[in-house]
Design a protein around this motif. Structure first.
Motif, PDB file in Angstrom:
ATOM      1  N   GLN A 165     -26.939  20.382  70.004  1.00 30.20           N
ATOM      2  CA  GLN A 165     -27.027  21.323  68.901  1.00 30.20           C
ATOM      3  C   GLN A 165     -25.839  22.273  68.951  1.00 30.20           C
ATOM      4  O   GLN A 165     -25.097  22.310  69.933  1.00 30.20           O
ATOM      5  N   LEU A 166     -25.686  23.037  67.885  1.00 29.67           N
ATOM      6  CA  LEU A 166     -24.621  24.030  67.863  1.00 29.67           C
ATOM      7  C   LEU A 166     -24.882  25.120  68.896  1.00 29.67           C
ATOM      8  O   LEU A 166     -26.023  25.500  69.153  1.00 29.67           O
ATOM      9  N   TYR A 221     -21.678  31.891  63.683  1.00 31.39           N
ATOM     10  CA  TYR A 221     -22.416  31.840  62.430  1.00 31.39           C
ATOM     11  C   TYR A 221     -21.481  31.755  61.229  1.00 31.39           C
ATOM     12  O   TYR A 221     -21.853  31.253  60.181  1.00 31.39           O
ATOM     13  N   ARG A 222     -20.255  32.259  61.363  1.00 33.61           N
ATOM     14  CA  ARG A 222     -19.306  32.211  60.257  1.00 33.61           C
ATOM     15  C   ARG A 222     -18.597  30.866  60.198  1.00 33.61           C
ATOM     16  O   ARG A 222     -18.310  30.357  59.125  1.00 33.61           O
ATOM     17  N   GLU A 223     -18.283  30.317  61.360  1.00 36.44           N
ATOM     18  CA  GLU A 223     -17.587  29.036  61.448  1.00 36.44           C
ATOM     19  C   GLU A 223     -18.325  28.171  62.479  1.00 36.44           C
ATOM     20  O   GLU A 223     -17.831  27.952  63.584  1.00 36.44           O
ATOM     21  N   ARG A 238     -17.721  22.876  72.244  1.00 40.32           N
ATOM     22  CA  ARG A 238     -18.635  23.905  72.733  1.00 40.32           C
ATOM     23  C   ARG A 238     -19.947  23.711  71.994  1.00 40.32           C
ATOM     24  O   ARG A 238     -20.080  24.064  70.817  1.00 40.32           O
ATOM     25  N   VAL A 239     -20.908  23.111  72.677  1.00 41.08           N
ATOM     26  CA  VAL A 239     -22.196  22.804  72.068  1.00 41.08           C
ATOM     27  C   VAL A 239     -23.299  23.117  73.066  1.00 41.08           C
ATOM     28  O   VAL A 239     -23.049  23.374  74.244  1.00 41.08           O
ATOM     29  N   PHE A 280     -26.725  16.854  66.595  1.00 42.19           N
ATOM     30  CA  PHE A 280     -26.836  17.543  65.298  1.00 42.19           C
ATOM     31  C   PHE A 280     -27.851  16.829  64.396  1.00 42.19           C
ATOM     32  O   PHE A 280     -27.576  16.511  63.242  1.00 42.19           O
ATOM     33  N   HIS A 281     -28.994  16.574  64.964  1.00 49.20           N
ATOM     34  CA  HIS A 281     -30.075  15.898  64.253  1.00 49.20           C
ATOM     35  C   HIS A 281     -30.363  16.594  62.933  1.00 49.20           C
ATOM     36  O   HIS A 281     -30.463  17.816  62.876  1.00 49.20           O
TER      37      HIS A 281
END
Length: 213
Positions: free
Chosen positions: A148-149, A157-159, A133-134, A183-184
């Motif tokens: 990216q996330l 935000y926690r994991e 999931r990105v 994820f640059h």
């Protein structure tokens, strides 16, 4: 299982520095681009001041602006033993801007050896998009898409990497790398490196597990 690492935001182990005298070499690559920075060892900053009045310096810290990763010589030795010649390490001395109070290491020793700026020499794109999931965005002209996330979920935000899967065959044999188009700028380590850091109780990093399949 790989680990994404980031310099910790926990105040106890978060330390900032500034180059002295100010040298723009490191600021030119504050946010490394899509190529590995080519620093000149002769002009790279060699002296940094520890900001604030903290007594103890963590094993990992900011050298200059984020995300410039500084590390203790023991951490450098671990990485070099596993990946000799892959990454660049620039020695820097760290002192106080004023006063003569010694800077202590986390084990109580007085800091009397250089720290190292690590120029990560490997970039990988290893995200298994179909199983992750990105957030995917159009790339630069003629370039691949940027990944990216996706932090829209409740626990993002926690994991942040809990729903990211890496191709095991791509990361196999690598121990330290930076995201390229996926994820640059983010930095990853192998589980072997993470374990070496853990048993030595290194301070200054936050760890986020990332699955491999």
């Amino acid at each position: 299982m790989a680990m994404n690492i980031a310099l910790t935001t926990l105040h106890t182990w978060s330390a900032q520095t500034e180059s002295f005298p100010k040298n723009d070499e490191i600021y030119q690559h504050t946010y490394p681009g899509f190529e590995i920075p080519n620093y000149d060892p002769e002009t790279f900053p060699k002296h940094f001041h520890l900001c604030g009045k903290r007594k103890i310096i963590p094993d990992f810290l900011h050298l200059g602006p984020m995300p410039c990763l500084g590390m203790a010589p023991e951490a450098k030795s671990i990485i070099e033993a596993l990946e000799p010649g892959v990454h660049e390490f620039f020695p820097v001395t760290i002192s106080r801007k004023s006063g003569n109070q010694p800077i202590l290491r986390t084990d109580g020793r007085v800091l009397d050896t250089p720290f190292y700026y690590c120029n990560v020499g490997c970039m990988l794109d290893a995200v298994w998009l179909e199983r992750s999931r990105v957030s995917v965005h159009p790339g630069l002209i003629g370039g691949p898409p940027l990944v990216q996330l996706d932090l829209t979920g409740g626990r993002g935000y926690r994991e942040p990497f809990s729903e990211v899967v890496l191709h095991r065959e791509i990361v196999a044999g690598h121990h330290l790398w930076r995201g390229h188009f996926q994820f640059h700028r983010r930095i990853f380590i192998s589980d072997q490196v993470a374990e070496e850091f853990r048993v030595r109780n290194f301070r200054g990093l936050d760890y986020y597990p990332v699955r491999e399949e």
